[in-house]
Scaffold this motif. Structure first.
Motif, mmCIF file in Angstrom:
data_model
loop_
_atom_site.group_PDB
_atom_site.id
_atom_site.type_symbol
_atom_site.label_atom_id
_atom_site.label_comp_id
_atom_site.label_asym_id
_atom_site.label_seq_id
_atom_site.Cartn_x
_atom_site.Cartn_y
_atom_site.Cartn_z
ATOM 1 N N SER A 1 0.838 -1.189 0.000
ATOM 2 C CA SER A 1 0.000 0.000 0.000
ATOM 3 C C SER A 1 0.881 1.251 0.000
ATOM 4 O O SER A 1 2.076 1.178 0.300
ATOM 5 C CB SER A 1 -0.919 -0.011 1.228
ATOM 6 O OG SER A 1 -0.151 0.007 2.420
ATOM 7 N N PRO A 2 0.319 2.415 -0.308
ATOM 8 C CA PRO A 2 1.148 3.637 -0.299
ATOM 9 C C PRO A 2 1.746 3.948 1.071
ATOM 10 O O PRO A 2 2.782 4.608 1.156
ATOM 11 C CB PRO A 2 0.157 4.721 -0.741
ATOM 12 C CG PRO A 2 -0.878 3.988 -1.536
ATOM 13 C CD PRO A 2 -1.013 2.649 -0.889
ATOM 14 N N GLY A 3 1.123 3.487 2.150
ATOM 15 C CA GLY A 3 1.656 3.746 3.483
ATOM 16 C C GLY A 3 2.604 2.687 3.993
ATOM 17 O O GLY A 3 3.091 2.803 5.127
ATOM 18 N N SER A 4 2.878 1.673 3.191
ATOM 19 C CA SER A 4 3.774 0.597 3.634
ATOM 20 C C SER A 4 5.232 1.058 3.582
ATOM 21 O O SER A 4 5.612 1.873 2.739
ATOM 22 C CB SER A 4 3.592 -0.650 2.764
ATOM 23 O OG SER A 4 2.265 -1.139 2.854
ATOM 24 N N LYS A 5 6.028 0.505 4.465
ATOM 25 C CA LYS A 5 7.447 0.846 4.549
ATOM 26 C C LYS A 5 8.257 -0.426 4.644
ATOM 27 O O LYS A 5 8.144 -1.179 5.617
ATOM 28 C CB LYS A 5 7.705 1.738 5.768
ATOM 29 C CG LYS A 5 9.125 2.270 5.843
ATOM 30 C CD LYS A 5 9.288 3.233 6.996
ATOM 31 C CE LYS A 5 10.681 3.843 7.029
ATOM 32 N NZ LYS A 5 10.836 4.797 8.149
ATOM 33 N N ARG A 6 9.081 -0.689 3.628
ATOM 34 C CA ARG A 6 9.893 -1.904 3.602
ATOM 35 C C ARG A 6 11.172 -1.725 4.406
ATOM 36 O O ARG A 6 11.584 -0.621 4.738
ATOM 37 C CB ARG A 6 10.255 -2.269 2.161
ATOM 38 C CG ARG A 6 9.089 -2.413 1.201
ATOM 39 C CD ARG A 6 9.535 -3.055 -0.091
ATOM 40 N NE ARG A 6 10.698 -2.372 -0.661
ATOM 41 C CZ ARG A 6 11.515 -2.912 -1.559
ATOM 42 N NH1 ARG A 6 11.303 -4.144 -1.985
ATOM 43 N NH2 ARG A 6 12.554 -2.238 -2.043
ATOM 44 N N THR A 7 11.811 -2.842 4.695
ATOM 45 C CA THR A 7 13.090 -2.802 5.380
ATOM 46 C C THR A 7 14.203 -2.387 4.435
ATOM 47 O O THR A 7 14.057 -2.430 3.208
ATOM 48 C CB THR A 7 13.412 -4.182 5.985
ATOM 49 O OG1 THR A 7 14.653 -4.100 6.689
ATOM 50 C CG2 THR A 7 13.553 -5.224 4.885
ATOM 51 N N GLY A 8 15.318 -2.002 5.003
ATOM 52 C CA GLY A 8 16.504 -1.685 4.214
ATOM 53 C C GLY A 8 17.501 -2.825 4.268
ATOM 54 O O GLY A 8 17.243 -3.887 4.849
ATOM 55 N N LEU A 9 18.673 -2.608 3.662
ATOM 56 C CA LEU A 9 19.724 -3.614 3.622
ATOM 57 C C LEU A 9 21.052 -2.984 4.032
ATOM 58 O O LEU A 9 21.227 -1.762 3.980
ATOM 59 C CB LEU A 9 19.855 -4.225 2.225
ATOM 60 C CG LEU A 9 18.674 -5.048 1.705
ATOM 61 C CD1 LEU A 9 18.993 -5.595 0.326
ATOM 62 C CD2 LEU A 9 18.324 -6.165 2.660
#
Length: 327
Positions: free
Chosen positions: A74-82
């Motif tokens: 969704s537009p409000g989702s935030k994925r993890t980084g690496l």
């Protein structure tokens, strides 16, 4: 600790760990009230190691189960980084003949080493581990942390805040295909340390005259204050001092190419840090990529996929020659 205290603790521990002895004691005191017996049993139970095990099992059962499966973003989702290792800089030429300055980043064996949930820690986040390290080179608390989570020993750890729908299970591996060629990312790292430098190098001052009117003060910063009013040097004045060695973030870095077989990423331009330093890569905050083009919560490889046979993926440069458009 006195002998009386040690004896009391040993006695309580013996009563809590030996149910038969506790029952015999309760039988001998049959005239005691039921409420008193229950209170004593609860008091002895508090000193038992079994109570700690039961409490840990209850907490583990109450934790939500996190499944590793793809889902809609969704537009409000935030994925993890690496976490990546900076390998150095080079230059490539794209299909139109334009020279692209490139920084090579190596995503070295990233796995999820810890999951933080709103129910336990109060916020959702993922702790990512990178690289490998021997136990003799880690502290005992660090070794205990890895063994408690059941993951291999890692060289670098970093926590990335995520949304609730982007949580991943502990021990899951994340590769370079977490990012897509053509998207923009923000890269954070520690800049190169320059040591103590003057005002011209540190702040870009022009310096004093090179010939007339200056004697042994060609690279001086000049005046730093006033006379009696205010009679001091204000805070924040740009002066010589230690330069570099600070955390900085380069925003909107374009991902030019990725190599899934070697977990390499080519990004356009420079990123902070020296060769061999760790950098943290996350989706760009300002130039947000299209949510439909990103794997969410990460890339899940098919079971029959052989990573060693995958070809590098290059960003789409379009079908219009930029040099012809300029003419």
């Amino acid at each position: 600790m006195s002998a009386l205290s040690r004896g009391l603790i040993s006695r309580l521990r013996l009563l809590s760990l030996n149910p038969s002895h506790s029952s015999c004691t309760a039988t001998a005191a049959a005239n005691a009230t039921t409420s008193l017996t229950q209170t004593q049993c609860h008091f002895f139970r508090c000193f038992s190691s079994e109570a700690m095990v039961d409490a840990m099992e209850a907490v583990a059962d109450s934790r939500p189960v996190i499944e590793a499966k793809p889902g809609p973003m969704s537009p409000g989702s935030k994925r993890t980084g690496l976490i990546a290792v900076k390998c150095g800089m080079t230059a490539l030429w794209d299909k139109w003949g334009a020279r692209v300055p490139i920084t090579v980043l190596w995503v070295d064996d990233n796995i999820v080493s810890q999951v933080k949930t709103p129910e336990k820690e109060g916020f959702p986040a993922l702790q990512i581990g990178c690289g490998q390290k021997k136990a003799k080179h880690l502290t005992k608390p660090e070794v205990g942390h890895f063994r408690g989570q059941g993951v291999p020993l890692k060289r670098k750890l970093h926590e990335f805040p995520v949304s609730n729908d982007a949580l991943l299970p502990v021990g899951m591996e994340i590769g370079v295909r977490h990012f897509v060629p053509g998207q923009y990312v923000d890269v954070t790292g520690i800049t190169r340390g320059k040591g103590f430098q003057g005002g011209m190098k540190r702040h870009g001052f022009s310096g004093m005259p090179a010939s007339h009117g200056a004697s042994l003060s060609h690279r001086s910063i000049g005046s730093t204050g006033q006379r009696d009013d205010a009679g001091k040097v204000f805070k924040g004045r740009k002066m010589p001092g230690r330069m570099g060695g600070k955390q900085r973030t380069v925003k909107n870095v374009w991902v030019y190419k990725i190599d899934p077989a070697r977990n390499l990423m080519w990004v356009k331009g420079q990123v902070p840090g020296a060769e061999g330093n760790f950098v943290f890569i996350r989706d760009a905050f300002y130039k947000k990529p299209d949510v439909s083009s990103l794997p969410f919560p990460t890339y899940f490889a098919p079971e029959d996929e052989d990573p060693s046979k995958l070809e590098p993926l290059v960003a789409d440069l379009g079908e219009v020659d930029p040099f012809m458009v300029a003419d």
